[in-house]
Design an enzyme around this catalytic site. Sequence first.
Site, PDB file in Angstrom:
ATOM      1  N   LYS A 139       0.834  -1.199   0.000  1.00 45.37           N
ATOM      2  CA  LYS A 139       0.000   0.000   0.000  1.00 45.37           C
ATOM      3  C   LYS A 139       0.876   1.259   0.000  1.00 45.37           C
ATOM      4  O   LYS A 139       0.600   2.227  -0.709  1.00 45.37           O
ATOM      5  CB  LYS A 139      -0.912   0.009   1.226  1.00 45.37           C
ATOM      6  CG  LYS A 139      -1.706   1.305   1.371  1.00 45.37           C
ATOM      7  CD  LYS A 139      -2.626   1.277   2.587  1.00 45.37           C
ATOM      8  CE  LYS A 139      -3.364   2.606   2.719  1.00 45.37           C
ATOM      9  NZ  LYS A 139      -4.323   2.604   3.843  1.00 45.37           N
ATOM     10  N   HIS A 281     -11.750 -30.531 -35.350  1.00 43.64           N
ATOM     11  CA  HIS A 281     -12.589 -29.443 -34.839  1.00 43.64           C
ATOM     12  C   HIS A 281     -13.434 -29.905 -33.652  1.00 43.64           C
ATOM     13  O   HIS A 281     -14.626 -29.618 -33.580  1.00 43.64           O
ATOM     14  CB  HIS A 281     -13.469 -28.859 -35.937  1.00 43.64           C
ATOM     15  CG  HIS A 281     -12.695 -28.281 -37.084  1.00 43.64           C
ATOM     16  ND1 HIS A 281     -11.752 -27.292 -36.920  1.00 43.64           N
ATOM     17  CD2 HIS A 281     -12.697 -28.583 -38.404  1.00 43.64           C
ATOM     18  CE1 HIS A 281     -11.218 -26.990 -38.101  1.00 43.64           C
ATOM     19  NE2 HIS A 281     -11.766 -27.775 -39.011  1.00 43.64           N
TER      20      HIS A 281
END
Length: 525
Positions: A139, A281
């Site tokens: 922070k 596919h």
Amino acid sequence: MTSAKKCALVSVYDKKGLNILAKSLIDSDYTILSTGGTRSYLEENGIKSLDISEYTGQKELFSGRLKTLHPKVFGGILYDRKDPTHQDEKNNSDFLTIDLVVVNFYPFEKEAVEKKLSPSDAIHFIDIGGPSLLRAAAKNWQYCLSIIDPKDYEDVIEQIKKPTIDNDFSIKLATKVFQKVSQYDTLIANYFGSQTKDSSVSNPLPDSINLQLQKKRTLKYGENPHQIAAVYEPMSASSCKLQFSQHQGQDLSYNNYLDLESGIQLIRDLNPNPSLVILKHTNPCGVSYRKSNVIELFNQAFESDPISAFGGIIITNQEIDGETAQHISKTFFECIASPSFTSEALEIFKKKKRLRILTVADLNKKPATTISQSLKSSLDHYLVQTSPFGVIPMSEWKTVSEKKTPFEKKEELLFAMTVAKHLKSNAIVISKEGRTIGLGAGQMSRIDACQIAIDKAKKNAAGIDGSVMASDAFFPFRDCLDLAAQNGICAVVQPGGSKKDSDSIAACNEHRISMEFSNYRYFKH
């Protein structure tokens, strides 16, 4: 980011590389604050440090649960060095300015998750002080460097030699801290969630799902060349991950991964029977099982649709030998996956440098019998559902026609329905003697899927007469049954559930073919 009084707080579980970093901190005039185990390690390596309890004047409490959570620690990390009020409050307090925090966590996953500890035992591996210290440092990134990853030590050593530490570097480390803390909390949350009554079979979809994914590799492109793509995997080491090694060929493509997933799921549903599937596919275009050797499996799967097989991938749960490799090499394939390859087979495949050869460790694994989730993105949402594991056994089927299905034909129907489960809907599978001979997939109407499957089956050397047919969903009309009977199909399996089931049953009775209701639909989109 600038350094004032130099002080580093060091408290780590993983001490890899720590002695080198700590010596560099001393050389750069840092005072080191440390906790029990870390301080002992530093002393063993001839590095002086100040014990955190001596600094705070507060001894460790509650068997070490409370040692770094103290205003003299967090004040030194969090205060804004440029805020006059903060400066006054700091000057009126007796604490050091802490410029650098080096922390990593108790190994909750390794010690609690992987060892399947009870919640009461698992809590001993939940780090409290570590995440708090790092979040505070991250922070206040402008003034305090937060370091969680030993891989960053080398760069940190270079940075602390400079008059000022680069802001971008500090932000980079702060970002990593927030990511790692989030991952740690997610791991713990998922563990505790799995221990509650809500995690039972009665509630397989929890109120929230936490995913932590890490990029494994960037792919050449996505489904199409203009799309960018990458492979991500779960951060958790205990998550199920497919283990494979690639012997040769180009890197796996996005479409290769999709095909491999579809094929492996099908092979697992066919286990423990010797099986081989050729995919294109994500749709099987040829499947064979229960054959005495792998070359027979390949030949029969290939004969199912040799045109569609071109450019596909092969997956089998059997070792591929040299003779089979010779046959496979006559046609272009993108990828071959098997539990093992003979040295002769690997030598043969080396001639095809682009061909991807994969050894997949658990291709002989049975499908999961516990409830799992599948997830897909949809617009700005995610769709989550339980995965359809396995195939409903014949014992749960119901014969609805006047003619009974002989046991050997029922087994053939089970094979056909297993394949149908893995075809895009609408799907029809025609099989005979343990191999597919006609597949119709991805059609908007079921009769079109049926016609395609029959047309392909007629071209197969096995012949369509005496074959069986499976449908992934119910027949809305009797037309598919009429067409099947006209072409010599003798038995059918479908889920049932149409308002016109009676018409389909009547068609079977008229044509003297048998029909089973499995009562389970297998749509796949």
